[in-house]
Design a protein around this motif. Structure first.
Motif, PDB file in Angstrom:
ATOM      1  N   ALA A 218       0.831  -1.210   0.000  1.00  0.00           N
ATOM      2  CA  ALA A 218       0.000   0.000   0.000  1.00  0.00           C
ATOM      3  C   ALA A 218       0.864   1.258   0.000  1.00  0.00           C
ATOM      4  O   ALA A 218       0.465   2.297  -0.540  1.00  0.00           O
ATOM      5  CB  ALA A 218      -0.920  -0.004   1.214  1.00  0.00           C
ATOM      6  N   LEU A 219       2.045   1.170   0.596  1.00  0.00           N
ATOM      7  CA  LEU A 219       2.962   2.314   0.662  1.00  0.00           C
ATOM      8  C   LEU A 219       3.746   2.506  -0.629  1.00  0.00           C
ATOM      9  O   LEU A 219       4.379   3.549  -0.806  1.00  0.00           O
ATOM     10  CB  LEU A 219       3.932   2.131   1.833  1.00  0.00           C
ATOM     11  N   GLY A 220       3.724   1.501  -1.505  1.00  0.00           N
ATOM     12  CA  GLY A 220       4.405   1.642  -2.786  1.00  0.00           C
ATOM     13  C   GLY A 220       5.410   0.567  -3.125  1.00  0.00           C
ATOM     14  O   GLY A 220       6.029   0.612  -4.198  1.00  0.00           O
ATOM     15  N   ALA A 221       5.589  -0.412  -2.244  1.00  0.00           N
ATOM     16  CA  ALA A 221       6.531  -1.502  -2.540  1.00  0.00           C
ATOM     17  C   ALA A 221       5.965  -2.411  -3.623  1.00  0.00           C
ATOM     18  O   ALA A 221       4.773  -2.704  -3.640  1.00  0.00           O
ATOM     19  CB  ALA A 221       6.825  -2.304  -1.277  1.00  0.00           C
ATOM     20  N   SER A 222       6.831  -2.868  -4.508  1.00  0.00           N
ATOM     21  CA  SER A 222       6.401  -3.803  -5.545  1.00  0.00           C
ATOM     22  C   SER A 222       6.745  -5.242  -5.176  1.00  0.00           C
ATOM     23  O   SER A 222       6.187  -6.184  -5.745  1.00  0.00           O
ATOM     24  CB  SER A 222       7.052  -3.445  -6.882  1.00  0.00           C
ATOM     25  N   LYS A 223       7.657  -5.415  -4.197  1.00  0.00           N
ATOM     26  CA  LYS A 223       8.034  -6.756  -3.754  1.00  0.00           C
ATOM     27  C   LYS A 223       8.119  -6.787  -2.232  1.00  0.00           C
ATOM     28  O   LYS A 223       8.365  -5.762  -1.588  1.00  0.00           O
ATOM     29  CB  LYS A 223       9.379  -7.176  -4.349  1.00  0.00           C
ATOM     30  N   PHE A 224       7.935  -7.968  -1.680  1.00  0.00           N
ATOM     31  CA  PHE A 224       8.005  -8.156  -0.230  1.00  0.00           C
ATOM     32  C   PHE A 224       8.745  -9.449   0.057  1.00  0.00           C
ATOM     33  O   PHE A 224       8.470 -10.493  -0.567  1.00  0.00           O
ATOM     34  CB  PHE A 224       6.594  -8.212   0.371  1.00  0.00           C
ATOM     35  N   ILE A 225       9.703  -9.398   0.965  1.00  0.00           N
ATOM     36  CA  ILE A 225      10.469 -10.585   1.347  1.00  0.00           C
ATOM     37  C   ILE A 225      10.329 -10.793   2.846  1.00  0.00           C
ATOM     38  O   ILE A 225      10.592  -9.873   3.641  1.00  0.00           O
ATOM     39  CB  ILE A 225      11.960 -10.445   0.982  1.00  0.00           C
ATOM     40  N   LEU A 226       9.913 -11.975   3.225  1.00  0.00           N
ATOM     41  CA  LEU A 226       9.867 -12.347   4.638  1.00  0.00           C
ATOM     42  C   LEU A 226      11.284 -12.729   5.043  1.00  0.00           C
ATOM     43  O   LEU A 226      11.797 -13.772   4.649  1.00  0.00           O
ATOM     44  CB  LEU A 226       8.893 -13.511   4.837  1.00  0.00           C
ATOM     45  N   SER A 227      11.936 -11.883   5.810  1.00  0.00           N
ATOM     46  CA  SER A 227      13.372 -12.038   6.046  1.00  0.00           C
ATOM     47  C   SER A 227      13.732 -13.263   6.880  1.00  0.00           C
ATOM     48  O   SER A 227      14.893 -13.681   6.890  1.00  0.00           O
ATOM     49  CB  SER A 227      13.941 -10.775   6.696  1.00  0.00           C
ATOM     50  N   LYS A 228      12.775 -13.836   7.580  1.00  0.00           N
ATOM     51  CA  LYS A 228      13.084 -15.044   8.347  1.00  0.00           C
ATOM     52  C   LYS A 228      12.847 -16.316   7.534  1.00  0.00           C
ATOM     53  O   LYS A 228      13.078 -17.422   8.027  1.00  0.00           O
ATOM     54  CB  LYS A 228      12.275 -15.068   9.639  1.00  0.00           C
ATOM     55  N   LYS A 231      14.303 -19.580   2.208  1.00  0.00           N
ATOM     56  CA  LYS A 231      14.131 -19.751   0.760  1.00  0.00           C
ATOM     57  C   LYS A 231      13.876 -18.415   0.063  1.00  0.00           C
ATOM     58  O   LYS A 231      14.405 -18.145  -1.014  1.00  0.00           O
ATOM     59  CB  LYS A 231      12.977 -20.723   0.470  1.00  0.00           C
ATOM     60  N   GLU A 232      13.047 -17.594   0.678  1.00  0.00           N
ATOM     61  CA  GLU A 232      12.765 -16.280   0.085  1.00  0.00           C
ATOM     62  C   GLU A 232      14.028 -15.437   0.025  1.00  0.00           C
ATOM     63  O   GLU A 232      14.284 -14.752  -0.969  1.00  0.00           O
ATOM     64  CB  GLU A 232      11.682 -15.546   0.880  1.00  0.00           C
ATOM     65  N   MET A 233      14.810 -15.487   1.080  1.00  0.00           N
ATOM     66  CA  MET A 233      16.043 -14.702   1.105  1.00  0.00           C
ATOM     67  C   MET A 233      17.047 -15.210   0.063  1.00  0.00           C
ATOM     68  O   MET A 233      17.677 -14.414  -0.645  1.00  0.00           O
ATOM     69  CB  MET A 233      16.655 -14.733   2.507  1.00  0.00           C
ATOM     70  N   GLU A 234      17.182 -16.517  -0.042  1.00  0.00           N
ATOM     71  CA  GLU A 234      18.102 -17.080  -1.033  1.00  0.00           C
ATOM     72  C   GLU A 234      17.654 -16.745  -2.449  1.00  0.00           C
ATOM     73  O   GLU A 234      18.473 -16.488  -3.336  1.00  0.00           O
ATOM     74  CB  GLU A 234      18.206 -18.591  -0.852  1.00  0.00           C
ATOM     75  N   GLY A 235      16.353 -16.742  -2.669  1.00  0.00           N
ATOM     76  CA  GLY A 235      15.813 -16.432  -3.997  1.00  0.00           C
ATOM     77  C   GLY A 235      15.996 -14.982  -4.402  1.00  0.00           C
ATOM     78  O   GLY A 235      15.892 -14.641  -5.579  1.00  0.00           O
ATOM     79  N   ALA A 236      16.301 -14.122  -3.426  1.00  0.00           N
ATOM     80  CA  ALA A 236      16.472 -12.695  -3.714  1.00  0.00           C
ATOM     81  C   ALA A 236      17.944 -12.295  -3.785  1.00  0.00           C
ATOM     82  O   ALA A 236      18.259 -11.103  -3.816  1.00  0.00           O
ATOM     83  CB  ALA A 236      15.773 -11.875  -2.642  1.00  0.00           C
ATOM     84  N   ALA A 237      18.837 -13.254  -3.850  1.00  0.00           N
ATOM     85  CA  ALA A 237      20.271 -12.953  -3.889  1.00  0.00           C
ATOM     86  C   ALA A 237      20.608 -12.028  -5.059  1.00  0.00           C
ATOM     87  O   ALA A 237      20.064 -12.176  -6.166  1.00  0.00           O
ATOM     88  CB  ALA A 237      21.076 -14.241  -3.989  1.00  0.00           C
TER      89      ALA A 237
END
Length: 351
Positions: A218-228, A231-237
């Motif tokens: 809602a604030l304008g982000a186009s992507k969101f990563i759950l830092s804990k 898999k999500e963190m590795e995929g965003a390398a």
């Protein structure tokens, strides 16, 4: 002649803020005096009130996100006239003679800036008292103009949280092809998201809570990563050019470093103090950087206000009365605000 006014002040670290009558200094030749209309509430105000950094002297009138209307000016102050909307942020003076001041980077003054609240006046050596008051006096150089098409009631947080995030975005030349990560969605983080998005960047928010995703988008982000989520963190390398770390407390930054692309930068704008040990392997091999950034300069602050007026970028604010400040501090300490408190100073009777 000094100017009597009224404000809210702390007289100890433990006690509540209470009404205080006090005197503002007589106008110096380059001073501007103005009626305070709105003042933002920053976590720094709470730190200073509680003497968390061991430098507070009482009584202390907090407040360094100050918006008001010009009442009078000194004989050599020509930039503003009575009735103009003006604002002052975290600092209200610097030496104006060093190399950093000479290149319009007053926030990096070699001799240190004078905080708007809780600082030491360079001439009188008296403590500076902040914007939780009806009237204040500031050297003209350190005031900015509030554009007529910017909502003055929501402009106050731009003077600290806003320019603290805007300054590094400008330093690292963020624009339409940039990939920016923001760690934390609070007073700093939420405006960082809005500003980076308004600059045309692809904004990714990193949070430990999946509940924050809806807010982030809602604030304008186009992507969101759950830092804990490993898999999500590795995929965003290697997916980000710049990470703005807005977390205000000690934390581990190592998990975020692999998300930076080659020659990317993690810029700390929230926490001041010690960090956990940093693994330099990825830092060295990817020629990555860790930097920090304080508030912005006077020129950057004016540029920010003009940018926000043009792009209609405003912080999310909860307007409060002056006599609500002690409850607001309680809520701020418990992270119970979305996202910044702003005091309507018309709620305070007096001069």
């Amino acid at each position: 002649m000094t100017h009597p006014t009224i404000g809210y002040a702390a007289d100890s670290a433990e006690g509540p803020l209470k009404e205080l009558k006090f005197e503002r200094r007589a106008l110096r030749p380059t001073d501007v005096g103005f009626e305070v209309l709105y003042c933002g509430v920053c976590h720094t105000d709470l730190h200073m009130k509680k003497n968390d950094w061991g430098v507070t002297k009482y009584p202390l009138v907090p407040g360094h996100e100050v918006v008001g209307r010009v009442v009078d000016a000194g004989s050599e102050a020509k930039k503003f006239k009575a009735g103009d909307l003006v604002a002052v942020g975290y600092f209200c003076d610097s030496c104006l003679s060093c190399d950093q001041c000479g290149r319009e980077k007053e926030q990096l003054c070699r001799k240190g800036t004078t905080p708007t609240s809780g600082g030491v006046d360079r001439e009188s050596k008296e403590q500076t008292q902040g914007g939780f008051s009806k009237y204040t006096v500031v050297k003209e150089h350190f005031l900015v103009r509030v554009p007529s098409n910017l909502d003055a009631s929501r402009a106050a947080p731009l003077l600290c949280a806003g320019v603290t995030t805007y300054s590094p975005l400008r330093k690292y030349n963020i624009g339409p092809k940039s990939r920016v990560g923001v760690v934390g969605i609070g007073g700093l983080g939420h405006i960082a998201i809005k500003l980076a998005a308004a600059m045309g960047a692809e904004v990714t928010v990193l949070s430990r809570s999946s509940d924050k995703e809806k807010e982030a988008r809602a604030l304008g982000a186009s992507k969101f990563i759950l830092s804990k989520d490993k898999k999500e963190m590795e995929g965003a390398a290697a997916s980000l050019d710049l990470i703005l770390d807005t977390v205000p407390v000690k934390h581990d930054i190592n998990p975020y470093m692999p998300l930076l692309d080659v020659e990317g930068t993690l810029c700390i704008v929230g926490h001041i103090g010690m960090l956990d040990e940093i693994n330099t392997m990825g830092l060295v091999m990817g020629r990555k950087s860790i930097s920090g950034s304080p508030v912005g300069s006077i020129a950057e602050t004016q540029e920010l206000l003009d940018f926000c007026a043009e792009k209609n970028v405003l912080p999310e604010c909860e307007m409060i009365r002056m006599d609500y400040i002690n409850k607001a501090f309680e809520r701020l300490e418990n992270s119970d605000v979305r996202y910044r408190f702003v005091i309507d100073m018309s709620s305070l009777d007096g001069k």
